[in-house]
Design a protein around this motif. Structure first.
Motif, PDB file in Angstrom:
ATOM      1  N   LEU A   4       0.834  -1.207   0.000  1.00 49.22           N
ATOM      2  CA  LEU A   4       0.000   0.000   0.000  1.00 49.22           C
ATOM      3  C   LEU A   4       0.866   1.253   0.000  1.00 49.22           C
ATOM      4  O   LEU A   4       0.513   2.260  -0.632  1.00 49.22           O
ATOM      5  N   GLY A   5       1.998   1.195   0.676  1.00 51.10           N
ATOM      6  CA  GLY A   5       2.908   2.332   0.651  1.00 51.10           C
ATOM      7  C   GLY A   5       3.501   2.579  -0.718  1.00 51.10           C
ATOM      8  O   GLY A   5       3.858   3.716  -1.055  1.00 51.10           O
ATOM      9  N   ALA A   6       3.593   1.514  -1.524  1.00 50.20           N
ATOM     10  CA  ALA A   6       4.178   1.629  -2.860  1.00 50.20           C
ATOM     11  C   ALA A   6       3.147   1.924  -3.938  1.00 50.20           C
ATOM     12  O   ALA A   6       3.512   2.270  -5.063  1.00 50.20           O
ATOM     13  N   VAL A   7       1.848   1.782  -3.612  1.00 49.16           N
ATOM     14  CA  VAL A   7       0.782   1.986  -4.603  1.00 49.16           C
ATOM     15  C   VAL A   7      -0.225   2.991  -4.032  1.00 49.16           C
ATOM     16  O   VAL A   7      -1.182   2.610  -3.346  1.00 49.16           O
ATOM     17  N   PRO A   8      -0.022   4.270  -4.300  1.00 56.31           N
ATOM     18  CA  PRO A   8      -0.951   5.280  -3.770  1.00 56.31           C
ATOM     19  C   PRO A   8      -2.393   4.989  -4.186  1.00 56.31           C
ATOM     20  O   PRO A   8      -2.666   4.656  -5.342  1.00 56.31           O
ATOM     21  N   GLY A   9      -3.301   5.076  -3.227  1.00 55.78           N
ATOM     22  CA  GLY A   9      -4.718   4.874  -3.510  1.00 55.78           C
ATOM     23  C   GLY A   9      -5.199   3.455  -3.381  1.00 55.78           C
ATOM     24  O   GLY A   9      -6.414   3.217  -3.311  1.00 55.78           O
ATOM     25  N   ALA A  10      -4.292   2.480  -3.354  1.00 53.63           N
ATOM     26  CA  ALA A  10      -4.710   1.083  -3.200  1.00 53.63           C
ATOM     27  C   ALA A  10      -5.278   0.865  -1.806  1.00 53.63           C
ATOM     28  O   ALA A  10      -4.885   1.524  -0.842  1.00 53.63           O
ATOM     29  N   THR A  11      -6.196  -0.079  -1.702  1.00 56.87           N
ATOM     30  CA  THR A  11      -6.774  -0.421  -0.401  1.00 56.87           C
ATOM     31  C   THR A  11      -6.547  -1.900  -0.126  1.00 56.87           C
ATOM     32  O   THR A  11      -6.388  -2.709  -1.047  1.00 56.87           O
ATOM     33  N   GLY A  12      -6.533  -2.259   1.171  1.00 59.37           N
ATOM     34  CA  GLY A  12      -6.240  -3.633   1.536  1.00 59.37           C
ATOM     35  C   GLY A  12      -7.151  -4.158   2.630  1.00 59.37           C
ATOM     36  O   GLY A  12      -7.685  -3.387   3.434  1.00 59.37           O
ATOM     37  N   THR A  13      -7.308  -5.476   2.634  1.00 59.29           N
ATOM     38  CA  THR A  13      -8.039  -6.182   3.687  1.00 59.29           C
ATOM     39  C   THR A  13      -7.189  -7.342   4.158  1.00 59.29           C
ATOM     40  O   THR A  13      -6.737  -8.156   3.350  1.00 59.29           O
ATOM     41  N   GLY A  14      -6.962  -7.412   5.466  1.00 59.98           N
ATOM     42  CA  GLY A  14      -6.212  -8.514   6.039  1.00 59.98           C
ATOM     43  C   GLY A  14      -7.107  -9.377   6.895  1.00 59.98           C
ATOM     44  O   GLY A  14      -7.874  -8.863   7.706  1.00 59.98           O
ATOM     45  N   LEU A  15      -7.017 -10.693   6.696  1.00 62.37           N
ATOM     46  CA  LEU A  15      -7.827 -11.649   7.458  1.00 62.37           C
ATOM     47  C   LEU A  15      -6.925 -12.492   8.346  1.00 62.37           C
ATOM     48  O   LEU A  15      -5.924 -13.050   7.883  1.00 62.37           O
ATOM     49  N   ASP A  16      -7.291 -12.609   9.609  1.00 62.86           N
ATOM     50  CA  ASP A  16      -6.555 -13.461  10.529  1.00 62.86           C
ATOM     51  C   ASP A  16      -7.469 -13.747  11.718  1.00 62.86           C
ATOM     52  O   ASP A  16      -8.474 -13.061  11.912  1.00 62.86           O
ATOM     53  N   ILE A  17      -7.096 -14.748  12.507  1.00 61.19           N
ATOM     54  CA  ILE A  17      -7.908 -15.066  13.684  1.00 61.19           C
ATOM     55  C   ILE A  17      -7.217 -14.656  14.986  1.00 61.19           C
ATOM     56  O   ILE A  17      -7.759 -14.845  16.063  1.00 61.19           O
ATOM     57  N   CYS A  18      -6.025 -14.071  14.891  1.00 61.14           N
ATOM     58  CA  CYS A  18      -5.287 -13.655  16.079  1.00 61.14           C
ATOM     59  C   CYS A  18      -5.530 -12.168  16.337  1.00 61.14           C
ATOM     60  O   CYS A  18      -5.022 -11.310  15.607  1.00 61.14           O
ATOM     61  N   ALA A  19      -6.302 -11.861  17.358  1.00 55.55           N
ATOM     62  CA  ALA A  19      -6.658 -10.478  17.651  1.00 55.55           C
ATOM     63  C   ALA A  19      -5.426  -9.631  17.972  1.00 55.55           C
ATOM     64  O   ALA A  19      -5.348  -8.459  17.577  1.00 55.55           O
ATOM     65  N   GLU A  20      -4.457 -10.211  18.657  1.00 55.26           N
ATOM     66  CA  GLU A  20      -3.258  -9.455  19.032  1.00 55.26           C
ATOM     67  C   GLU A  20      -2.471  -9.026  17.807  1.00 55.26           C
ATOM     68  O   GLU A  20      -2.005  -7.885  17.707  1.00 55.26           O
ATOM     69  N   ASP A  21      -2.316  -9.942  16.840  1.00 52.75           N
ATOM     70  CA  ASP A  21      -1.607  -9.591  15.612  1.00 52.75           C
ATOM     71  C   ASP A  21      -2.366  -8.527  14.824  1.00 52.75           C
ATOM     72  O   ASP A  21      -1.769  -7.588  14.277  1.00 52.75           O
ATOM     73  N   LEU A  22      -3.668  -8.654  14.746  1.00 57.05           N
ATOM     74  CA  LEU A  22      -4.470  -7.686  14.005  1.00 57.05           C
ATOM     75  C   LEU A  22      -4.352  -6.293  14.618  1.00 57.05           C
ATOM     76  O   LEU A  22      -4.239  -5.295  13.893  1.00 57.05           O
TER      77      LEU A  22
END
Length: 253
Positions: free
Chosen positions: A54-72
């Protein structure tokens, strides 16, 4: 053991895997050339690779999926610190049968098991099929997946994880063949080097080792120490045997 007196968790790691910052930046730059507008990160952890893309592509958006609340939560803090909080969402949910695609770029770094209930080594084909369905036409998948650098000996397997078997991973050629069989062209193949593995495995244990050095009389020290010893022993048995491949995949028309 309460959170207050527990060892810090993985603070020495930038990535939850054998991946250097130099390699990650090189990969992110290559992926950015395709100008992905959307990024989906499977088993994202704290989403370091997504944030670099995202830092390299201005305007791009992301979604991250995980089950570890601490990491999120760590990922959210990192996104805020980089001014990316409005462009990324960290979601606590399973990736199995996810409907959050298609995305222009799908990241799956050491997390293919999160896409299927199949056990290794039978998880590879269904995971690749899921990734093929999650990526947009003309997009990219970055797959980080373990492979055997050579067939492990019986002695080596006995010191790895419980029930370790030579069938747990494919060789690199077999992994690439599986990706092609799932409907991908393989744009780029690279593998973690010894320095990256040592940085990861040492960093994985460093917080806990430091804690044990000053908390030897803690009621939980014996149990924590046993877990550390098991992990280190496993690593030293798969050191030079287990590899990590980073494959950049293009869905074939």
């Amino acid at each position: 053991m309460t959170d207050a007196d527990a060892p810090p968790r993985l603070t020495r790691l930038t990535f939850h895997g054998p991946l250097s910052g130099t390699r990650a930046d090189r990969i992110a730059g290559r992926l950015a050339r395709n100008r992905p507008a959307t990024v989906l990160d499977i088993g994202c952890g704290w989403g370091e690779m997504t944030l670099r893309v995202l830092g390299a592509v201005p305007g791009a958006t992301g979604t991250g999926l995980d089950i570890c609340a601490e990491d999120l939560e760590r990922g959210r803090r990192s996104a805020r610190a980089r001014g990316l909080a409005d462009r990324v969402e960290f979601v606590r949910e399973s990736a199995e049968h996810t409907t959050r695609g298609p995305a222009d770029l799908v990241l799956c770094l050491g997390a293919s098991h999160a896409l299927t209930s199949a056990e290794p080594p039978d998880h590879t084909a269904p995971a690749l099929a899921e990734l093929r369905g999650l990526v947009s036409p003309g997009g990219r998948v970055l797959l980080g997946e373990g492979f055997w650098q050579r067939t492990p000996t019986a002695a080596e397997l006995s010191g790895m994880w419980p029930g370790a078997s030579a069938s747990d991973h494919l060789p690199l050629a077999g992994l690439v063949d599986a990706a092609v069989g799932a409907g991908f062209r393989v744009e780029w193949i690279e593998t973690a080097n010894e320095d990256e593995w040592e940085e990861f495995e040492s960093g994985y244990l460093a917080d806990t080792e430091e804690w044990l050095a000053s908390h030897g009389d803690h009621p939980s020290a014996a149990g924590v120490g046993e877990r550390v010893e098991r992990h280190r022993s496993a690593w030293l048995h798969y050191r030079g045997v287990l590899g990590m491949a980073y494959l950049t995949l293009i869905p074939a028309a």
